[in-house]
Scaffold this motif. Sequence first.
Motif, mmCIF file in Angstrom:
data_model
loop_
_atom_site.group_PDB
_atom_site.id
_atom_site.type_symbol
_atom_site.label_atom_id
_atom_site.label_comp_id
_atom_site.label_asym_id
_atom_site.label_seq_id
_atom_site.Cartn_x
_atom_site.Cartn_y
_atom_site.Cartn_z
ATOM 1 N N ASP A 1 0.848 -1.178 0.000
ATOM 2 C CA ASP A 1 0.000 0.000 0.000
ATOM 3 C C ASP A 1 0.896 1.244 0.000
ATOM 4 O OD1 ASP A 1 0.849 0.307 2.635
ATOM 5 O OD2 ASP A 1 -1.090 -0.208 3.505
ATOM 6 N N ALA A 2 0.299 2.409 -0.135
ATOM 7 C CA ALA A 2 1.066 3.656 -0.253
ATOM 8 C C ALA A 2 1.953 3.906 0.958
ATOM 9 C CB ALA A 2 0.114 4.831 -0.474
ATOM 10 N N ALA A 3 1.461 3.591 2.150
ATOM 11 C CA ALA A 3 2.254 3.829 3.368
ATOM 12 C C ALA A 3 3.503 2.952 3.392
ATOM 13 C CB ALA A 3 1.403 3.584 4.612
ATOM 14 N N LEU A 4 3.361 1.668 3.024
ATOM 15 C CA LEU A 4 4.525 0.783 2.994
ATOM 16 C C LEU A 4 5.495 1.192 1.888
ATOM 17 C CD1 LEU A 4 2.989 -2.734 3.719
ATOM 18 C CD2 LEU A 4 4.639 -1.480 5.113
ATOM 19 N N GLN A 5 4.946 1.613 0.730
ATOM 20 C CA GLN A 5 5.824 2.079 -0.344
ATOM 21 C C GLN A 5 6.664 3.256 0.136
ATOM 22 O OE1 GLN A 5 3.014 2.634 -3.642
ATOM 23 N NE2 GLN A 5 4.205 1.121 -4.775
ATOM 24 N N HIS A 6 6.042 4.176 0.823
ATOM 25 C CA HIS A 6 6.758 5.346 1.343
ATOM 26 C C HIS A 6 7.812 4.925 2.366
ATOM 27 C CE1 HIS A 6 7.404 9.513 2.537
ATOM 28 N NE2 HIS A 6 7.357 9.075 3.788
ATOM 29 N N SER A 7 7.446 4.078 3.302
ATOM 30 C CA SER A 7 8.366 3.667 4.356
ATOM 31 C C SER A 7 9.557 2.877 3.819
ATOM 32 C CB SER A 7 7.634 2.813 5.399
ATOM 33 O OG SER A 7 6.661 3.592 6.055
ATOM 34 N N LEU A 8 9.328 2.116 2.748
ATOM 35 C CA LEU A 8 10.400 1.309 2.158
ATOM 36 C C LEU A 8 11.119 2.034 1.022
ATOM 37 C CD1 LEU A 8 8.484 -2.080 2.130
ATOM 38 C CD2 LEU A 8 10.552 -1.586 3.441
ATOM 39 N N HIS A 9 10.687 3.260 0.714
ATOM 40 C CA HIS A 9 11.259 4.029 -0.404
ATOM 41 C C HIS A 9 11.189 3.194 -1.679
ATOM 42 C CE1 HIS A 9 12.712 6.872 2.580
ATOM 43 N NE2 HIS A 9 13.187 5.838 3.248
ATOM 44 N N ALA A 10 10.021 2.632 -1.949
ATOM 45 C CA ALA A 10 9.824 1.724 -3.074
ATOM 46 C C ALA A 10 8.812 2.303 -4.054
ATOM 47 C CB ALA A 10 9.332 0.377 -2.560
ATOM 48 N N ALA A 11 9.136 2.255 -5.319
ATOM 49 C CA ALA A 11 8.231 2.735 -6.360
ATOM 50 C C ALA A 11 7.522 1.551 -7.014
ATOM 51 C CB ALA A 11 9.008 3.516 -7.411
ATOM 52 N N THR A 12 6.303 1.769 -7.491
ATOM 53 C CA THR A 12 5.576 0.729 -8.206
ATOM 54 C C THR A 12 6.400 0.286 -9.408
ATOM 55 O OG1 THR A 12 3.461 1.623 -7.505
ATOM 56 C CG2 THR A 12 3.429 0.202 -9.435
ATOM 57 N N GLY A 13 6.555 -1.018 -9.584
ATOM 58 C CA GLY A 13 7.312 -1.569 -10.692
ATOM 59 C C GLY A 13 8.793 -1.757 -10.394
ATOM 60 N N GLU A 14 9.246 -1.260 -9.256
ATOM 61 C CA GLU A 14 10.664 -1.389 -8.894
ATOM 62 C C GLU A 14 10.959 -2.820 -8.435
ATOM 63 O OE1 GLU A 14 13.834 0.858 -5.910
ATOM 64 O OE2 GLU A 14 11.727 1.381 -5.830
ATOM 65 N N CYS A 15 12.131 -3.321 -8.770
ATOM 66 C CA CYS A 15 12.542 -4.660 -8.346
ATOM 67 C C CYS A 15 13.351 -4.558 -7.062
ATOM 68 C CB CYS A 15 13.385 -5.328 -9.429
ATOM 69 S SG CYS A 15 12.441 -5.731 -10.896
ATOM 70 N N LEU A 16 12.878 -5.206 -6.028
ATOM 71 C CA LEU A 16 13.550 -5.230 -4.735
ATOM 72 C C LEU A 16 13.570 -6.662 -4.221
ATOM 73 C CD1 LEU A 16 11.773 -2.186 -3.060
ATOM 74 C CD2 LEU A 16 14.108 -2.234 -3.933
ATOM 75 N N ASP A 17 14.580 -7.001 -3.461
ATOM 76 C CA ASP A 17 14.653 -8.319 -2.837
ATOM 77 C C ASP A 17 14.243 -8.192 -1.373
ATOM 78 O OD1 ASP A 17 15.632 -9.718 -5.078
ATOM 79 O OD2 ASP A 17 17.667 -9.032 -4.662
ATOM 80 N N PHE A 18 13.401 -9.124 -0.935
ATOM 81 C CA PHE A 18 12.953 -9.161 0.455
ATOM 82 C C PHE A 18 13.425 -10.462 1.096
ATOM 83 C CE2 PHE A 18 10.236 -5.974 -1.265
ATOM 84 C CZ PHE A 18 9.932 -5.143 -0.208
ATOM 85 N N ARG A 19 13.539 -10.436 2.412
ATOM 86 C CA ARG A 19 13.871 -11.635 3.178
ATOM 87 C C ARG A 19 12.925 -11.715 4.366
ATOM 88 N NH1 ARG A 19 19.478 -9.158 5.467
ATOM 89 N NH2 ARG A 19 18.542 -7.741 6.970
ATOM 90 N N LEU A 20 12.812 -12.907 4.910
ATOM 91 C CA LEU A 20 12.006 -13.103 6.101
ATOM 92 C C LEU A 20 12.640 -12.330 7.247
ATOM 93 C CD1 LEU A 20 9.650 -14.767 7.357
ATOM 94 C CD2 LEU A 20 11.386 -16.416 8.028
ATOM 95 N N PHE A 21 11.812 -11.596 7.981
ATOM 96 C CA PHE A 21 12.307 -10.876 9.153
ATOM 97 C C PHE A 21 12.256 -11.820 10.345
ATOM 98 C CE2 PHE A 21 11.361 -8.626 13.092
ATOM 99 C CZ PHE A 21 12.483 -7.810 13.180
ATOM 100 N N THR A 22 13.366 -11.957 11.018
ATOM 101 C CA THR A 22 13.401 -12.746 12.253
ATOM 102 C C THR A 22 13.851 -11.830 13.383
ATOM 103 O OG1 THR A 22 15.631 -13.494 11.697
ATOM 104 C CG2 THR A 22 13.829 -14.967 11.152
ATOM 105 N N PRO A 23 13.090 -11.753 14.453
ATOM 106 C CA PRO A 23 13.441 -10.867 15.569
ATOM 107 C C PRO A 23 14.717 -11.342 16.265
ATOM 108 C CG PRO A 23 11.467 -12.126 16.081
ATOM 109 C CD PRO A 23 11.835 -12.460 14.676
ATOM 110 N N PRO A 24 15.397 -10.428 16.936
ATOM 111 C CA PRO A 24 16.600 -10.805 17.682
ATOM 112 C C PRO A 24 16.275 -11.883 18.714
ATOM 113 C CG PRO A 24 16.280 -8.423 17.697
ATOM 114 C CD PRO A 24 15.074 -9.020 17.072
ATOM 115 N N GLN A 25 17.175 -12.806 18.888
ATOM 116 C CA GLN A 25 16.974 -13.906 19.834
ATOM 117 C C GLN A 25 17.410 -13.509 21.243
ATOM 118 O OE1 GLN A 25 15.561 -16.939 19.025
ATOM 119 N NE2 GLN A 25 15.124 -15.897 17.100
ATOM 120 N N HIS A 26 16.751 -14.068 22.238
ATOM 121 C CA HIS A 26 17.131 -13.961 23.654
ATOM 122 C C HIS A 26 17.151 -12.530 24.185
ATOM 123 C CE1 HIS A 26 18.037 -18.136 23.085
ATOM 124 N NE2 HIS A 26 18.959 -17.850 22.195
ATOM 125 N N GLN A 27 16.249 -11.697 23.694
ATOM 126 C CA GLN A 27 16.107 -10.354 24.257
ATOM 127 C C GLN A 27 14.677 -9.883 24.018
ATOM 128 O OE1 GLN A 27 18.521 -7.355 22.313
ATOM 129 N NE2 GLN A 27 18.775 -8.648 20.534
#
Length: 106
Positions: A60-86
């Motif tokens: 959505d527009a908010a995520l595009q803004h936060s990620l600095h991503a334009a429609t049609g742009e190629c970006l690589d994503f990865r699974l987010f894993t939170p820090p362990q033991h904190q």
Amino acid sequence: ILASGASCSGLAAAHPDSCAVWAPFLLPGGACHAELASGSDCVAGVRADAAVPLGCLSLDAALQHSLHAATGECLDFRLFTPPQHQPFALTDLEVEVRLLSPPHDC
């Protein structure tokens, strides 16, 4: 790869077959979290949506803004894993600012 910036109610959306690789990490309700593979201060919740083309992520527009991503742009994503033991929590903050009266010239 980003599909058109459709409304995803605060979550990114990916084709169910794309989400299958993340299936072991899905949260209750069928979503998981992803971030830019290059790193980012924005973590996006991702849900499955058959309307999204395979290999694409719809933001959505908010995520595009936060990620600095334009429609049609190629970006690589990865699974987010939170820090362990904190202590750790993800937070979403929405702020709206409106001028209530016209500015006065000094």
